[in-house]
Motif scaffolding. Structure first.
Motif, short mmCIF file in Angstrom:
data_model
loop_
_atom_site.label_atom_id
_atom_site.label_comp_id
_atom_site.label_asym_id
_atom_site.label_seq_id
_atom_site.Cartn_x
_atom_site.Cartn_y
_atom_site.Cartn_z
N THR A 227 -5.57 -6.94 -6.39
CA THR A 227 -5.60 -7.78 -7.46
C THR A 227 -6.42 -8.96 -7.58
N ASP A 228 -6.29 -9.58 -8.61
CA ASP A 228 -6.99 -11.02 -8.86
C ASP A 228 -6.29 -12.23 -8.12
N PHE A 229 -5.16 -12.02 -7.54
CA PHE A 229 -4.30 -13.21 -6.97
C PHE A 229 -4.97 -14.38 -6.40
N GLY B 14 0.65 -1.22 0.05
CA GLY B 14 0.05 -0.17 0.11
C GLY B 14 0.80 1.14 0.16
N VAL B 15 2.21 1.00 0.38
CA VAL B 15 3.02 2.16 0.47
C VAL B 15 4.08 2.17 -0.76
N LEU B 16 4.89 1.03 -0.55
CA LEU B 16 6.02 0.75 -1.60
C LEU B 16 5.51 -0.01 -2.70
N PHE B 17 4.64 -0.83 -2.42
CA PHE B 17 4.04 -1.86 -3.31
C PHE B 17 2.37 -1.70 -3.20
N ASN B 18 1.83 -2.43 -4.25
CA ASN B 18 0.46 -2.60 -4.12
C ASN B 18 -0.27 -3.80 -3.04
N TRP C 59 4.94 -21.76 -10.21
CA TRP C 59 3.82 -21.17 -10.84
C TRP C 59 3.42 -20.07 -9.71
N LEU C 60 3.31 -20.46 -8.44
CA LEU C 60 2.64 -19.70 -7.46
C LEU C 60 3.38 -18.28 -7.43
N ASP C 61 4.77 -18.45 -7.38
CA ASP C 61 5.72 -17.27 -7.41
C ASP C 61 5.58 -16.35 -8.63
N ARG D 58 4.33 -12.49 -8.65
CA ARG D 58 5.01 -11.64 -9.38
C ARG D 58 4.28 -10.81 -10.67
N ASP D 59 3.34 -11.52 -11.16
CA ASP D 59 2.54 -10.83 -12.05
C ASP D 59 1.39 -9.93 -11.55
N CYS D 60 1.08 -10.08 -10.29
CA CYS D 60 0.14 -9.07 -9.67
C CYS D 60 0.99 -8.34 -8.78
#
Length: 217
Positions: A21-23, A11-15, A79-81, A85-87
């Motif tokens: 997201t749809d994670f 929420g500050v450095l990252f989302n 796959w999970l990692d 990363r994608d999100c």
């Protein structure tokens, strides 16, 4: 005089990956779990991985099973990692703010104070190198407590080797900020990371060249 900055990450450095997201939807769909139940099950277990008592992958497997996935479910770790990363998205302005503190107020102790799994923090660090930008890493997995408990802030002070009397917490969570203030901490609500360079410049009383140029217009 502010001598310590306590900075949140999600929420500050990252989302906030699991919130913004749809994670979780994609995780649930792959493993045949109910996404709404999965969110509730993870919320009930997040302190387990945030404090380092279990690996986040193992906790997610347990939560998936509780949310309707087949018993004994296993996740594909790469796959999970990759999904994480994608999100994941960084907020560049927050990194600019950190760099400006380093440049104009190197005397200030920069402390990372986020609730996070050690594994996710390292995934972020591999991509963005955020951990090396802080003097002290006081994430939940390092101190063994979760924010915003009193024990968390006591553990942060111990790890910093100083009191937090002159510290300021920068966080996006109103509930965390309210609790921190009850414990006597000064806390600022970061509603948008875009404002962080101006927030820290004002807080620490320095003027960047960009700010000076804007003031002249």
């Amino acid at each position: 005089m502010v001598d310590t900055i306590l900075m949140d990450a999600g929420g500050v450095l990252f989302n906030n990956v699991t919130e913004e997201t749809d994670f979780l939807d994609r995780l649930a769909a792959r493993h045949g779990a109910d996404p709404n139940r999965l969110r509730r099950e993870i919320d009930a277990r997040d302190a387990v991985y945030e404090t380092g008592h279990a690996h986040v992958h193992d906790v997610l497997c347990d939560a998936l099973a509780a949310a309707g996935a087949p018993a004994g479910i296993a996740v594909d770790a790469p796959w999970l990692d990759d999904l994480y990363r994608d999100c994941l998205a960084a907020h560049p302005e927050a990194f600019i703010a950190i760099d400006s503190i380093r440049q104009y107020r190197p005397d200030v102790l920069l402390v990372l104070t986020n609730n996070e799994a050690a594994h996710w923090d390292r995934v972020k660090d591999d991509q963005y190198g955020h951990l090396g930008r802080f003097d002290v890493i006081a994430s939940s997995w390092q101190v063994g407590k979760v924010k915003p408990t009193k024990e968390f802030f006591e553990a942060v002070a111990h790890r910093c080797g100083r009191s937090l009397d002159n510290a300021v917490l920068l966080d996006d969570n109103p509930g965390v900020l309210a609790k921190a203030r009850r414990y006597g901490l000064r806390a600022l609500h970061i509603e948008s990371p875009n404002t962080l360079p101006e927030v820290v410049a004002d807080l620490l009383r320095f003027t960047t060249r960009g700010t000076a140029a804007k003031d002249r217009t």
